[in-house]
Design a protein around this motif. Sequence first.
Motif, PDB file in Angstrom:
ATOM      1  N   LYS A 440       0.829  -1.201   0.000  1.00  0.00           N
ATOM      2  CA  LYS A 440       0.000   0.000   0.000  1.00  0.00           C
ATOM      3  C   LYS A 440       0.865   1.254   0.000  1.00  0.00           C
ATOM      4  CE  LYS A 440      -4.009  -1.928   2.428  1.00  0.00           C
ATOM      5  NZ  LYS A 440      -4.865  -1.856   3.626  1.00  0.00           N
ATOM      6  N   MET A 441       0.435   2.233  -0.789  1.00  0.00           N
ATOM      7  CA  MET A 441       1.072   3.548  -0.741  1.00  0.00           C
ATOM      8  C   MET A 441       0.044   4.609  -1.086  1.00  0.00           C
ATOM      9  SD  MET A 441       3.663   3.195  -3.963  1.00  0.00           S
ATOM     10  CE  MET A 441       3.093   2.985  -5.652  1.00  0.00           C
ATOM     11  N   SER A 442       0.162   5.735  -0.412  1.00  0.00           N
ATOM     12  CA  SER A 442      -0.817   6.803  -0.568  1.00  0.00           C
ATOM     13  C   SER A 442      -0.146   8.168  -0.617  1.00  0.00           C
ATOM     14  CB  SER A 442      -1.825   6.747   0.594  1.00  0.00           C
ATOM     15  OG  SER A 442      -2.748   7.791   0.532  1.00  0.00           O
ATOM     16  N   THR A 443       0.684   8.450   0.380  1.00  0.00           N
ATOM     17  CA  THR A 443       1.291   9.775   0.515  1.00  0.00           C
ATOM     18  C   THR A 443       2.060  10.197  -0.727  1.00  0.00           C
ATOM     19  OG1 THR A 443       1.579   9.267   2.862  1.00  0.00           O
ATOM     20  CG2 THR A 443       2.735  11.186   2.013  1.00  0.00           C
ATOM     21  N   ILE A 444       2.733   9.256  -1.367  1.00  0.00           N
ATOM     22  CA  ILE A 444       3.650   9.586  -2.454  1.00  0.00           C
ATOM     23  C   ILE A 444       2.961  10.335  -3.585  1.00  0.00           C
ATOM     24  CG2 ILE A 444       3.334   7.343  -3.589  1.00  0.00           C
ATOM     25  CD1 ILE A 444       6.593   9.398  -3.382  1.00  0.00           C
ATOM     26  N   TYR A 445       1.705   9.990  -3.891  1.00  0.00           N
ATOM     27  CA  TYR A 445       1.031  10.638  -5.017  1.00  0.00           C
ATOM     28  C   TYR A 445       0.653  12.078  -4.688  1.00  0.00           C
ATOM     29  CZ  TYR A 445       0.882   6.001  -7.045  1.00  0.00           C
ATOM     30  OH  TYR A 445       1.240   4.781  -7.560  1.00  0.00           O
ATOM     31  N   GLN A 446       0.341  12.345  -3.427  1.00  0.00           N
ATOM     32  CA  GLN A 446       0.082  13.726  -3.019  1.00  0.00           C
ATOM     33  C   GLN A 446       1.368  14.544  -3.066  1.00  0.00           C
ATOM     34  OE1 GLN A 446      -1.136  14.542   1.151  1.00  0.00           O
ATOM     35  NE2 GLN A 446      -2.864  15.629   0.253  1.00  0.00           N
ATOM     36  N   LEU A 447       2.453  13.964  -2.571  1.00  0.00           N
ATOM     37  CA  LEU A 447       3.730  14.675  -2.582  1.00  0.00           C
ATOM     38  C   LEU A 447       4.220  14.920  -4.004  1.00  0.00           C
ATOM     39  CD1 LEU A 447       5.562  12.923   0.394  1.00  0.00           C
ATOM     40  CD2 LEU A 447       4.581  15.224   0.343  1.00  0.00           C
ATOM     41  N   LYS A 448       3.955  13.994  -4.910  1.00  0.00           N
ATOM     42  CA  LYS A 448       4.351  14.190  -6.306  1.00  0.00           C
ATOM     43  C   LYS A 448       3.591  15.355  -6.936  1.00  0.00           C
ATOM     44  CE  LYS A 448       7.588  11.174  -6.892  1.00  0.00           C
ATOM     45  NZ  LYS A 448       8.970  11.616  -7.214  1.00  0.00           N
ATOM     46  N   GLU A 555       5.741   7.194 -13.474  1.00  0.00           N
ATOM     47  CA  GLU A 555       7.106   6.778 -13.139  1.00  0.00           C
ATOM     48  C   GLU A 555       7.183   6.093 -11.784  1.00  0.00           C
ATOM     49  OE1 GLU A 555       9.198  10.424 -13.495  1.00  0.00           O
ATOM     50  OE2 GLU A 555       9.146  10.439 -15.702  1.00  0.00           O
ATOM     51  N   VAL A 556       6.533   6.666 -10.771  1.00  0.00           N
ATOM     52  CA  VAL A 556       6.623   6.059  -9.442  1.00  0.00           C
ATOM     53  C   VAL A 556       5.858   4.740  -9.402  1.00  0.00           C
ATOM     54  CG1 VAL A 556       4.622   7.243  -8.391  1.00  0.00           C
ATOM     55  CG2 VAL A 556       6.536   6.528  -6.970  1.00  0.00           C
ATOM     56  N   THR A 557       4.718   4.671 -10.093  1.00  0.00           N
ATOM     57  CA  THR A 557       3.946   3.428 -10.122  1.00  0.00           C
ATOM     58  C   THR A 557       4.728   2.334 -10.837  1.00  0.00           C
ATOM     59  OG1 THR A 557       1.909   4.748 -10.191  1.00  0.00           O
ATOM     60  CG2 THR A 557       1.719   2.404 -10.715  1.00  0.00           C
ATOM     61  N   LYS A 558       5.371   2.693 -11.937  1.00  0.00           N
ATOM     62  CA  LYS A 558       6.158   1.714 -12.686  1.00  0.00           C
ATOM     63  C   LYS A 558       7.329   1.200 -11.858  1.00  0.00           C
ATOM     64  CE  LYS A 558       8.922   0.995 -16.852  1.00  0.00           C
ATOM     65  NZ  LYS A 558       9.524   1.617 -18.057  1.00  0.00           N
ATOM     66  N   MET A 559       8.048   2.108 -11.199  1.00  0.00           N
ATOM     67  CA  MET A 559       9.209   1.688 -10.414  1.00  0.00           C
ATOM     68  C   MET A 559       8.811   0.686  -9.339  1.00  0.00           C
ATOM     69  SD  MET A 559      11.036   1.902  -7.369  1.00  0.00           S
ATOM     70  CE  MET A 559      10.607   3.400  -6.463  1.00  0.00           C
ATOM     71  N   VAL A 560       7.745   0.996  -8.609  1.00  0.00           N
ATOM     72  CA  VAL A 560       7.320   0.125  -7.511  1.00  0.00           C
ATOM     73  C   VAL A 560       6.792  -1.204  -8.046  1.00  0.00           C
ATOM     74  CG1 VAL A 560       5.723  -0.120  -5.579  1.00  0.00           C
ATOM     75  CG2 VAL A 560       6.831   2.079  -6.000  1.00  0.00           C
ATOM     76  N   ALA A 561       5.909  -1.141  -9.047  1.00  0.00           N
ATOM     77  CA  ALA A 561       5.311  -2.368  -9.586  1.00  0.00           C
ATOM     78  C   ALA A 561       6.365  -3.274 -10.210  1.00  0.00           C
ATOM     79  CB  ALA A 561       4.239  -2.014 -10.613  1.00  0.00           C
ATOM     80  N   GLU A 562       7.309  -2.671 -10.911  1.00  0.00           N
ATOM     81  CA  GLU A 562       8.366  -3.458 -11.554  1.00  0.00           C
ATOM     82  C   GLU A 562       9.247  -4.131 -10.509  1.00  0.00           C
ATOM     83  OE1 GLU A 562      10.762  -2.637 -15.593  1.00  0.00           O
ATOM     84  OE2 GLU A 562      11.176  -1.199 -13.997  1.00  0.00           O
TER      85      GLU A 562
END
Length: 582
Positions: A440-448, A555-562
């Motif tokens: 789970k991740m949430s904060t990162i998308y707000q910070l981006k 980019e952040v979603t790809k990095m984590v999912a990959e």
Amino acid sequence: MLIERYGVLESGVRDVFKEYLRAEKAGFRRFKPLSRSIRLHDDALYCVADVDGCEKAVCVVKTPDKAPKVFREESPIRFGEYIVYMVDFNVENLRKLVAEKPELGPRSLRGYPRLGLGVRMLFTLPPLIDALKELDVLSDFQLSAGREFSLREVVDAKPGLYPEWLGHTGLDAERLYNTIAMECFKGGLEAYGTEIDHLIITRQTARALTRILTHGEGSAEEGLEDLESSMNYNRRIIDEASATGFVKGITVDASDLIRYEFMDPDRWPREAVRRRFMEEFDGEAEQVLDTVKPGHTYKIGSYELVFTEEEVMRIALKYRLCLLKVKELYEYFRSKVGEDFTYELSLDETPELTEPKELFYCLSECSRMGMPVDLVAPNVGFFKREDYPGRLDELEERVRVLSAIAERFDAVLDFHSGSDKRAEVYRAVSRACGGRLKLKMSTIYQLKYFETLAEFPEGSEERRLFEEIWDYTLDYVKRRASEGDEVAKRQLEEVLKRMGKPGFVKKPDDDFFRYYSFIVVNAKKPSGERIFKERLYRLASKKEVRERYRRKVFEVTKMVAEALGLLGSRSGYLASRSARNR
């Protein structure tokens, strides 16, 4: 992409309709299908279209019986061998459609490997949906109940009635889950889940929760006991969320009810533990000791667990109150949504790492109590908004044991506080779980998004708004520090030192801002008017802001999912469901 069964090109759907409408003089001035919304399901083509400035849900079939009832209530348009139905694209019509065709809405994803993504700002949904489709990644959408979203009366209240952090996204369940379902249909996302994240049960409820329960008429002194206040608050969250028809899971966190004192032999000698165990479990005591058998060797992969009777009793007492209250919310949620939902037990917000024996006991006891766990979140040493600080080999070994225990109970580990970790950390936990995990991740998308605003030139509206929310966050941190928040004190001292030096620039990666800027979205003036929310949402619709933010989300979603090995997980899920239904 060719939809072979119909011989219709997605890119040509608009032209086909325009040709027909022109020939028939149907009177439409504009018909523009949204290409990203087009999908084929059960011998019907669905999409969302702009028809004369109104959004319509469109269904194209060859025979009327293939069209869901909500469409058949409207008069069809025929061209050639096709029948076209159109209805207003709104929540009520989507709810009717999903009730008849559940696969077109959110699903209970149980223990399938996936991401869990928090949507603190609703404009994050379209770029997230597009990223998930392009990367072929399965995901839930959620927010934490209470902290991130809350009851409507809370998020819309004037400041001072409730803590500022309660429902800090400004979203209630209806706005959140309705929008998720609408955007996923509009984005053509074929498989996704939804859940109420972190239904937190606590014995130390703030006065605010009692006020919620009494609709502003009571106070903590004259209200219910704190624990029951917490339970009733969570029931009301479940009521509002389940009423949408678009919620398929819950995560329950009763960590505050864990009774650590029973593990201390000085406070609780062996015989005292035995007496208390027999008192609390009464007629269930024999069942508990038969479920987790003292002296039995449990072989879990290459690991072995052996419990003494005293260990079972101590662990059972430690988690007794916690699991009883979890069971109450589990049954309440089931009474609202039926049997098809995903249940996660959260054990991550504890002061200590989760021990293998305790995880084994909790999963075993949940099964005995009639609430088998799909996902479980142990404390593996992750912290919010921080990279993992320890040795990766130790983390990997710890997670491997916990994952093997979870797998024994057909459960999957869920990693909370998943943002801001380096790729090596994600790879380590994925290896340890054999790819069977959720994160789970949430904060990162707000910070981006805040990072996107900060990148615009000095003096631009985007940069000015970033600096305003930076200043507001700093004032909030000063208040928190004055109230005794040690993290706020430390981070405030650090930024004040830097502010006194030449060349200081306000940045989105300042620690205090990363930790506390969540507060700005629902920040309000004394009148109740939101200070920043309208501008945050409006700027997100500007083309340059939208495109920059979209790239960051991808980019952040790809990095984590990959790194987690989740690329292709959505196709894998759909293939497994298709095989099961054959």
